[in-house]
Scaffold this active site. Sequence first.
Site, PDB file in Angstrom:
ATOM      1  N   PHE A 120      -9.272  -2.895  -1.057  1.00 28.92           N
ATOM      2  CA  PHE A 120      -9.650  -2.473  -2.406  1.00 28.92           C
ATOM      3  C   PHE A 120      -8.724  -1.406  -2.970  1.00 28.92           C
ATOM      4  O   PHE A 120      -8.646  -1.215  -4.187  1.00 28.92           O
ATOM      5  CB  PHE A 120     -11.105  -1.989  -2.426  1.00 28.92           C
ATOM      6  CG  PHE A 120     -11.322  -0.561  -1.996  1.00 28.92           C
ATOM      7  CD1 PHE A 120     -11.511   0.446  -2.932  1.00 28.92           C
ATOM      8  CD2 PHE A 120     -11.373  -0.227  -0.658  1.00 28.92           C
ATOM      9  CE1 PHE A 120     -11.727   1.760  -2.550  1.00 28.92           C
ATOM     10  CE2 PHE A 120     -11.592   1.084  -0.261  1.00 28.92           C
ATOM     11  CZ  PHE A 120     -11.767   2.082  -1.208  1.00 28.92           C
ATOM     12  N   LYS A 121      -7.975  -0.723  -2.104  1.00 35.25           N
ATOM     13  CA  LYS A 121      -7.070   0.315  -2.586  1.00 35.25           C
ATOM     14  C   LYS A 121      -6.005  -0.267  -3.528  1.00 35.25           C
ATOM     15  O   LYS A 121      -5.469   0.427  -4.383  1.00 35.25           O
ATOM     16  CB  LYS A 121      -6.381   1.023  -1.411  1.00 35.25           C
ATOM     17  CG  LYS A 121      -7.324   1.568  -0.339  1.00 35.25           C
ATOM     18  CD  LYS A 121      -8.194   2.691  -0.858  1.00 35.25           C
ATOM     19  CE  LYS A 121      -9.275   3.104   0.114  1.00 35.25           C
ATOM     20  NZ  LYS A 121      -8.855   3.902   1.225  1.00 35.25           N
ATOM     21  N   ASP A 122      -5.716  -1.577  -3.386  1.00 32.62           N
ATOM     22  CA  ASP A 122      -4.755  -2.221  -4.283  1.00 32.62           C
ATOM     23  C   ASP A 122      -5.204  -2.157  -5.742  1.00 32.62           C
ATOM     24  O   ASP A 122      -4.377  -2.146  -6.647  1.00 32.62           O
ATOM     25  CB  ASP A 122      -4.571  -3.701  -3.917  1.00 32.62           C
ATOM     26  CG  ASP A 122      -3.788  -3.896  -2.632  1.00 32.62           C
ATOM     27  OD1 ASP A 122      -2.859  -3.121  -2.378  1.00 32.62           O
ATOM     28  OD2 ASP A 122      -4.129  -4.823  -1.876  1.00 32.62           O
ATOM     29  N   LEU A 125      -4.049   1.382  -6.628  1.00 32.97           N
ATOM     30  CA  LEU A 125      -2.679   1.744  -6.248  1.00 32.97           C
ATOM     31  C   LEU A 125      -1.632   0.777  -6.791  1.00 32.97           C
ATOM     32  O   LEU A 125      -0.442   1.051  -6.713  1.00 32.97           O
ATOM     33  CB  LEU A 125      -2.572   1.890  -4.737  1.00 32.97           C
ATOM     34  CG  LEU A 125      -3.166   3.211  -4.250  1.00 32.97           C
ATOM     35  CD1 LEU A 125      -3.412   3.199  -2.753  1.00 32.97           C
ATOM     36  CD2 LEU A 125      -2.259   4.378  -4.616  1.00 32.97           C
TER      37      LEU A 125
END
Length: 505
Positions: A120-122, A125
């Site tokens: 989920f950091k994508d 980021l």
Amino acid sequence: MRQQRKEEIMAILYANTRDASEKVTASQAILNGLAKHGGLYVPTEIPKLDIPVEELAKMSYQETAYAVMSRFLTDFTEEELKNCIDRAYDSKFDTPEIAPLVEADGAYYLELFHGATIAFKDMALSILPHLLITAARKNEVKEDIVILTATSGDTGKAALAGFADVEGTKIIVFYPKNGVSPIQEKQMVTQKGDNTFVVGIHGNFDQAQTGVKQMFSDPEMKAELLQAGYRFSSANSINIGRLVPQIVYYVYAYAKMYANGRIAAGEPINVVVPTGNFGNILAAFYAKNMGLPIAKLICASNENKVLYDFFRTGEYDRNREFILTSSPSMDILISSNLERLIYRIAGENAEENAKLMAALSTDGKYTITDEMKAQLENFYGNYTTEKETAEVISALYEKTGYVIDTHTAVAAGVYGKYKAETKDETKTVIASTASPFKFTRSVMDAIDEKYDSMTDFELVDELSKIANVKVPQAIEDIRSAAVLHKTVCEVDEMPNIVKEFLEIR
């Protein structure tokens, strides 16, 4: 109400949670990362999302992102912000929806792992580098930006992928050497890019995060960097440029549920979020405060259940054993983003918040007042044990054929406990924060012990077969990739490692 034009939207500034005298623009907050005295930036007010759900339902993910983010990042022009959004949410994602919803066993799984690094950091980021470079131009910054980040597994790779070979930046990522999954580590240490640097530390995530914060707050190091033509910024969720994009997918999920006939306009939903650093659930809290009809914010912890204990007792106490679990991205005892919530329920009193954070730093704990605790009634906290997490993965697969990762299983397990306790049948979105391919061994062991003797990449192929899902490109890319980053250090060596990489003598 009609949708406001960009120029009509009221300007929002960002306040320091520990110093009432500091207020900056959105672009300055993104550039700085961390506020003075170790504080975090928070919007001076939460803007209202005054767009009818009927209109939101027709929007693409990119259009939803602009509708939400333009209300927070008010010093970005429409052209600047749309350019950042278009560059971020493109073919890097393997599905046109960007964040699809999958219905399984009575819940709606919001798949946030379709980006380049399958976590989920994508979602945030992918856009942060573009926001940061735009912010630097707006503020006439001359120095190169050094992204300094600690990771519990996912932020590191997503940040590295986002900033690799971005002109005018360097990125240094610290991770706990024995505290991430083999796939997570391989993703990081094989990262290409002349401006990337990955370092394993002999310690845990909290120690890495503390080390990074200390470097941000060190005036001598700041002066040395400036002299060498550098300035620090952060890609952790302490950066408001990480947090604001995360609000988007909760709005998108609600609109898609309405568009698919699963809810009526204005019907409340619950949201379950597996969290360690508290940023992802804080984004849902901000979405609720924008006017999104979220009833309950369900905070799911693993055996490092410091947040569960906080919501139960009102005392935040990190003085406990640090447990390595199968959901390593949540192996955290200092939930940095909780400070933003504490500041809010303390009446946005920077002095009071600073006292509590000082107590956390010196004593490892603080206790909120009954008045503050009363403001947390929309939150529910619980946790799952390692055994329960594995059982959730197995049971969901047996029942539906749908395979989830360990972090999502923590959320599903807590949701099961919440329903059993409350009998609440409100439709519920579960934030599915990572692909099961990122934690293949834990997932496959949960499904059947017979997989125990397989290698990590044999397990990848077997998971693809049983789940009937193609192996993500992110995994294919690291099958035979060379290890490029081999540096390991002690916690107290972190500042020297940074100076060596930047060639600061």
